[in-house]
Design a protein around this motif. Structure first.
Motif, PDB file in Angstrom:
ATOM      1  N   MET A  32       2.221  -0.362  -1.373  1.00 24.56           N
ATOM      2  CA  MET A  32       2.429   1.022  -1.818  1.00 24.56           C
ATOM      3  C   MET A  32       1.501   1.971  -1.048  1.00 24.56           C
ATOM      4  O   MET A  32       1.895   3.085  -0.699  1.00 24.56           O
ATOM      5  N   TYR A  33       0.291   1.509  -0.775  1.00 27.19           N
ATOM      6  CA  TYR A  33      -0.626   2.349   0.004  1.00 27.19           C
ATOM      7  C   TYR A  33      -0.273   2.314   1.484  1.00 27.19           C
ATOM      8  O   TYR A  33      -0.403   3.313   2.182  1.00 27.19           O
ATOM      9  N   GLN A  34       0.185   1.141   1.963  1.00 22.31           N
ATOM     10  CA  GLN A  34       0.488   1.034   3.389  1.00 22.31           C
ATOM     11  C   GLN A  34       1.713   1.857   3.785  1.00 22.31           C
ATOM     12  O   GLN A  34       1.739   2.455   4.850  1.00 22.31           O
ATOM     13  N   ASP A  35       2.731   1.899   2.915  1.00 16.22           N
ATOM     14  CA  ASP A  35       3.968   2.559   3.340  1.00 16.22           C
ATOM     15  C   ASP A  35       3.999   4.044   2.964  1.00 16.22           C
ATOM     16  O   ASP A  35       5.019   4.714   3.124  1.00 16.22           O
ATOM     17  N   GLY A  36       2.857   4.549   2.464  1.00 14.26           N
ATOM     18  CA  GLY A  36       2.777   5.987   2.221  1.00 14.26           C
ATOM     19  C   GLY A  36       3.270   6.423   0.845  1.00 14.26           C
ATOM     20  O   GLY A  36       3.189   7.606   0.503  1.00 14.26           O
ATOM     21  N   THR A  37       3.784   5.466   0.056  1.00 15.53           N
ATOM     22  CA  THR A  37       4.281   5.849  -1.269  1.00 15.53           C
ATOM     23  C   THR A  37       3.155   6.352  -2.172  1.00 15.53           C
ATOM     24  O   THR A  37       3.322   7.329  -2.910  1.00 15.53           O
ATOM     25  N   ALA A  38       1.989   5.693  -2.082  1.00 15.67           N
ATOM     26  CA  ALA A  38       0.870   6.101  -2.933  1.00 15.67           C
ATOM     27  C   ALA A  38       0.508   7.553  -2.657  1.00 15.67           C
ATOM     28  O   ALA A  38       0.329   8.354  -3.578  1.00 15.67           O
ATOM     29  N   GLU A  39       0.445   7.888  -1.376  1.00 11.05           N
ATOM     30  CA  GLU A  39       0.102   9.262  -1.006  1.00 11.05           C
ATOM     31  C   GLU A  39       1.149  10.240  -1.550  1.00 11.05           C
ATOM     32  O   GLU A  39       0.818  11.278  -2.124  1.00 11.05           O
ATOM     33  N   LYS A  40       2.412   9.861  -1.389  1.00 11.12           N
ATOM     34  CA  LYS A  40       3.500  10.709  -1.849  1.00 11.12           C
ATOM     35  C   LYS A  40       3.390  10.943  -3.367  1.00 11.12           C
ATOM     36  O   LYS A  40       3.483  12.068  -3.848  1.00 11.12           O
ATOM     37  N   LEU A  41       3.149   9.860  -4.096  1.00  9.72           N
ATOM     38  CA  LEU A  41       3.097   9.976  -5.555  1.00  9.72           C
ATOM     39  C   LEU A  41       1.870  10.758  -6.015  1.00  9.72           C
ATOM     40  O   LEU A  41       1.945  11.561  -6.941  1.00  9.72           O
ATOM     41  N   LEU A  42       0.731  10.512  -5.351  1.00 13.31           N
ATOM     42  CA  LEU A  42      -0.475  11.243  -5.740  1.00 13.31           C
ATOM     43  C   LEU A  42      -0.300  12.733  -5.471  1.00 13.31           C
ATOM     44  O   LEU A  42      -0.705  13.579  -6.270  1.00 13.31           O
ATOM     45  N   LYS A  43       0.341  13.055  -4.339  1.00 16.42           N
ATOM     46  CA  LYS A  43       0.575  14.465  -4.025  1.00 16.42           C
ATOM     47  C   LYS A  43       1.572  15.068  -5.007  1.00 16.42           C
ATOM     48  O   LYS A  43       1.433  16.203  -5.441  1.00 16.42           O
ATOM     49  N   LYS A  44       2.596  14.272  -5.353  1.00 14.04           N
ATOM     50  CA  LYS A  44       3.620  14.765  -6.269  1.00 14.04           C
ATOM     51  C   LYS A  44       2.991  15.156  -7.614  1.00 14.04           C
ATOM     52  O   LYS A  44       3.283  16.202  -8.160  1.00 14.04           O
ATOM     53  N   TRP A  45       2.133  14.294  -8.128  1.00 11.81           N
ATOM     54  CA  TRP A  45       1.620  14.539  -9.481  1.00 11.81           C
ATOM     55  C   TRP A  45       0.331  15.344  -9.506  1.00 11.81           C
ATOM     56  O   TRP A  45       0.051  16.040 -10.479  1.00 11.81           O
ATOM     57  N   PHE A  46      -0.495  15.215  -8.454  1.00 12.57           N
ATOM     58  CA  PHE A  46      -1.812  15.862  -8.519  1.00 12.57           C
ATOM     59  C   PHE A  46      -2.062  16.821  -7.362  1.00 12.57           C
ATOM     60  O   PHE A  46      -3.106  17.448  -7.312  1.00 12.57           O
ATOM     61  N   GLY A  47      -1.112  16.928  -6.440  1.00 12.42           N
ATOM     62  CA  GLY A  47      -1.287  17.784  -5.279  1.00 12.42           C
ATOM     63  C   GLY A  47      -1.586  19.234  -5.652  1.00 12.42           C
ATOM     64  O   GLY A  47      -2.553  19.825  -5.163  1.00 12.42           O
ATOM     65  N   PRO A  48      -0.788  19.835  -6.564  1.00 11.67           N
ATOM     66  CA  PRO A  48      -0.977  21.260  -6.864  1.00 11.67           C
ATOM     67  C   PRO A  48      -2.263  21.540  -7.648  1.00 11.67           C
ATOM     68  O   PRO A  48      -2.571  22.696  -7.879  1.00 11.67           O
ATOM     69  N   THR A  49      -2.990  20.500  -8.064  1.00 16.94           N
ATOM     70  CA  THR A  49      -4.120  20.729  -8.963  1.00 16.94           C
ATOM     71  C   THR A  49      -5.422  20.951  -8.221  1.00 16.94           C
ATOM     72  O   THR A  49      -6.441  21.248  -8.817  1.00 16.94           O
ATOM     73  N   GLY A  50      -5.423  20.755  -6.907  1.00 19.34           N
ATOM     74  CA  GLY A  50      -6.659  20.937  -6.149  1.00 19.34           C
ATOM     75  C   GLY A  50      -7.590  19.749  -6.255  1.00 19.34           C
ATOM     76  O   GLY A  50      -8.723  19.790  -5.793  1.00 19.34           O
ATOM     77  N   LEU A  51      -7.127  18.660  -6.857  1.00 17.10           N
ATOM     78  CA  LEU A  51      -7.968  17.479  -6.995  1.00 17.10           C
ATOM     79  C   LEU A  51      -8.013  16.727  -5.669  1.00 17.10           C
ATOM     80  O   LEU A  51      -6.999  16.563  -4.997  1.00 17.10           O
ATOM     81  N   LYS A  52      -9.238  16.268  -5.292  1.00 23.70           N
ATOM     82  CA  LYS A  52      -9.355  15.434  -4.084  1.00 23.70           C
ATOM     83  C   LYS A  52      -8.967  14.020  -4.463  1.00 23.70           C
ATOM     84  O   LYS A  52      -9.668  13.374  -5.232  1.00 23.70           O
ATOM     85  N   VAL A  53      -7.842  13.546  -3.942  1.00 21.46           N
ATOM     86  CA  VAL A  53      -7.431  12.181  -4.300  1.00 21.46           C
ATOM     87  C   VAL A  53      -7.793  11.221  -3.172  1.00 21.46           C
ATOM     88  O   VAL A  53      -7.911  11.619  -2.020  1.00 21.46           O
TER      89      VAL A  53
END
Lengths: 268, 493
Positions: free
Chosen positions: A236-257
């Motif tokens: 999930m981390y290798q294929d970019g899904t983790a990044e996509k999901l973290l951005k989807k749910w927490f991207g607009p919040t300004g949180l450093k993931v």
């Protein structure tokens, strides 16, 4: 003689069969249907909407189930206090419910992952310029949610002299923050992010001071299942899904993931 | 039990169905002519059939034993010679990486001072040494992941990250040297670069290195479970094939004794004894090998892996102590992760370090009478299987306790504002107690390593000779059967 040979080969087959399937309970790696426990009241992580659940935990669960080759996934609510007993009784196969890995829990269940390491952070009003890290909370009013340990981490573990103000829940704390009856709310950043994403008047200070490892609860002893989940999380981390999901749910919040795979707990 | 006899009644119907004669049902196909001599055709036909079955049974016994021995060899090869030792090598990767970052923190903390601990130059030398070790370990890890694209990607990204880390580390070192600051936190611009470096190491590279070790542990576990199950199944197959062969040989002898009025057939008797011997020896060998595999995996490999993880985590804890002094802005975070890691090494309840120190004191003083703590050391303390292990565990625990006591002292000094004394304590007594703890941990790991080597050696040793014994014995049995049957058959020529 044919009878004898047949008897011998039958015996051989039977004994071979016994040797291979020596009564091991079925691993989640082999199941075709999975029941997955999630949260129902955590915006951004696991939130129930009608008969559906949505959030980061739910999306990660769906990805992992897909990697395990599972056709049918059913989600159920896993209340915090019942997570171990649900796994032990087999009412759920896996738990993705902001379920922190702790040594005590590890005596009862196994943990795959963590799939994310959250950190305790602090939410303040956007207009506040006096609070930059947990030390700056000295003398400030911190919301204390009944049943949560997060305020202890500030007052007892970090020994910061805060003034506690009771709040019924984190949403109540957020209201109090806006109304200025408290100055700060401190808990897991992913939980805070769920609230901060909905409102510009509050912000996360991005000064994490703990590691909360969100693991995947697996029935104790299912080493193969736990390892299969770990492999899925790695991918999930290798294929970019983790990044996509973290951005989807927490991207607009300004949180450093964190976008790289966490250090796993190890199975069995 | 009486059976209505059809033709010449045997005195007793048992023990083998073949003894119950009747119209020949299972004769080898032949021309159904020559009605005058049905009996003469029947007897050699039967002898031939029985002999054929006996030889096939011997072949099955040979096959079953050879197959199971093949599983043993595969298991010993993977666990003892390939993946097993390589897994331990990937654990060394984590250790080397973690120590690289700790040494950089030390150099930055020491600054231009020369009188602290072993000094800047030695820290730099150790950094270079760990860098070389890390490269070697990455190569070994790469070898181990051949055939697994997911793990290969992980190795590649560790390699890439290592390059980036070195660039950041040398940048931080250069800025630090230019600053020529006294012992203690360097200027903020140095801290900022170091934060990038250590975040890359702690949040990206170390987790991947750690997961690689776990992944390779998976290979060993899967091989172990597969091969051990196959060996145990093989053992049953050998027993079944052996007993089947014995039954056929006994039946053959009874048949010959009846038909030819001879009490014993020495060659067949020898073949029977040899079969019994081979079956028993095969059973014992496979039991022994399954046991050796289990010893190597459970008392050797598992413990070595878990202790290597404990050692790697201990090293990052020691680094966190330097980082705690180095970067006051993040001191809280570094203290908290120190506590979290401590609890994964030796867990006793207690939410903050003050309570934890007390918990460790209590747990260690209660050992070996009581060991109710968890974590890596808890697992080890509750699984005493080797001679001298208990003493070695006690050494480790005492070393760990001293290490934690020195940690408390360092933090007390730092909190009291005596930062120079805190740094001196970190580089002096704390560093010494860490090294002696680490040494005792290496000693305990060595104990399990020896158990592992012994089990693998035993396993390899017992297999020695079976390359000859098995085909030799099988051939001998087949020849003895032929020798026993040939003279009887020739009576019909």
């Amino acid at each position: 003689m044919r009878v004898r040979l047949a008897a011998i080969s039958a015996l051989v087959l039977v004994s071979a069969g016994c040797g291979l399937s020596s009564g091991q309970p079925e691993s989640v790696a082999d199941k075709e249907t999975l029941v997955i426990g999630v949260k129902q009241d955590q915006p951004g992580l696991g939130l129930r909407k009608g008969s559906k659940y949505e959030g980061f935990d739910v999306d990660v669960a769906a990805y992992v189930a897909g990697k395990l080759g599972v056709q049918n996934v059913r989600y159920v609510t896993a209340p915090s206090a019942k997570r171990e007993s649900m796994l032990q009784a087999g009412t759920v196969d896996l738990i993705f419910a902001s379920y922190s890995v702790t040594p005590e829990r590890k005596t009862k269940v196994d943990f795959a992952g963590p799939y994310y390491v959250a950190h305790q952070d602090t939410l303040i009003r956007s207009s506040d310029t006096t609070i930059h890290n947990v030390r700056d909370l000295r003398g400030k009013k911190l919301c204390e949610v009944a049943g949560s340990n997060s305020w202890r981490r500030v007052k007892e573990e970090r020994k910061v002299a805060v003034n506690l103000v009771a709040g019924a829940s984190y949403s109540d704390c957020i209201d109090q923050l806006r109304e200025k009856t408290v100055d700060a709310v401190s808990t897991d950043d992913l939980i805070l992010a769920g609230f901060a994403g909905q409102d510009d008047s509050i912000k996360i200070i991005n000064a994490p001071f703990t590691d909360e490892r969100y693991g995947v609860g697996v029935k104790k002893g299912d080493v193969a299942g736990c390892e299969a989940v770990n492999k899925a999380i790695t991918e999930m981390y290798q294929d970019g899904t983790a990044e996509k999901l973290l951005k989807k749910w927490f991207g607009p919040t300004g949180l450093k993931v964190t976008l790289s795979v966490p250090q796993f707990e190890g199975c069995g | 039990m009486t059976v209505a006899p059809v033709s010449p009644a045997p005195q007793n119907a048992a023990p083998a169905t073949m003894a119950a004669t009747g119209p020949p049902l299972t004769l080898p196909p032949g021309p159904p002519s020559d009605e005058r001599t049905p009996r003469r055709r029947t007897v050699p036909g039967r002898v031939r059939t029985l002999t054929g079955v006996a030889v096939v049974a011997v072949a099955l016994l040979f096959g079953a034993t050879a197959l199971a021995i093949g599983n043993v060899r595969d298991g010993l090869q993977v666990i003892g010679h390939d993946a097993g030792p390589q897994v331990v090598a990937t654990a060394d990767l984590y250790f080397a990486l973690s120590d690289m970052d700790a040494q950089i923190a030390n150099v930055l903390l020491i600054g231009r001072e020369t009188s602290l601990g072993k000094g800047r130059q030695q820290a730099l030398t150790r950094y270079d040494q760990r860098r070389a070790e890390a490269s070697r370990a990455v190569l070994q890890a790469a070898e181990l992941t051949i055939g697994d694209p997911t793990e290969q990607r992980t190795v590649r990204s560790v390699l890439d990250g290592l390059g980036r880390y070195e660039r950041l580390a040398s940048q931080a070192l250069l800025l630090d040297e230019q600053a020529r600051h006294p012992a203690g936190p360097p200027p903020q611009r140095v801290i900022d670069i170091y934060r990038q470096a250590t975040d890359l190491m702690r949040l990206d590279l170390l987790p991947k290195a750690y997961n690689l070790t776990l992944d390779s542990g998976t290979i060993v576990r899967e091989t172990y479970e597969e091969e051990r199950a196959a060996v145990l199944t093989g053992r049953i197959l050998v027993a079944v094939a052996g007993l089947g062969t014995l039954a056929v040989l006994i039946a053959l002898q009874i048949f010959l004794a009846r038909r030819f009025r001879r009490v014993t057939n020495p060659a067949l008797l020898l073949a029977t004894l040899a079969t019994a011997g081979l079956t028993l020896a095969g059973w014992l060998l496979l039991s022994q090998e399954a046991d050796d595999l289990r010893m190597a995996k459970e008392n050797g490999f598992n413990s070595v892996l878990s202790l290597s993880r404990a050692r790697a985590i201990g090293n990052t804890m020691h680094g966190d102590q330097s980082r705690y002094l180095l970067d006051p802005g993040r001191a809280d975070t570094y203290e908290q992760v120190y506590l979290d890691k401590s609890q994964s090494v030796l867990y006793t309840p207690g939410g903050n370090l003050d309570k934890y120190y007390v918990g460790v004191d209590n747990a260690v003083s209660a050992f070996p009478d009581k060991s109710d703590f968890l974590g890596f050391h808890g697992i080890e303390a509750n699984n005493i299987t080797l001679p001298a292990q208990s003493e070695a565990v006690a050494d480790v625990l005492k070393g760990y306790q001293r290490f934690q006591q020195d940690d408390r002292r360092m933090r007390q000094l730092a909190l009291a504002g005596q930062s120079r004394q805190a740094i001196a304590h970190r580089m002096g007594p704390l560093s010494d107690s860490f090294e002696s703890y680490d040494k005792s941990l290496v000693g305990l790991t060595g104990l399990h390593g020896q158990a592992f080597d012994r089990a693998i050696e035993n396993g390899d040793g017992s297999l020695g000779g079976w390359n000859l014994i098995l085909p030799g014995a099988s051939l001998l049995i087949a020849l003895l059967i032929a020798a026993g049957v040939w003279p009887r058959l020739s009576e019909y020529r």
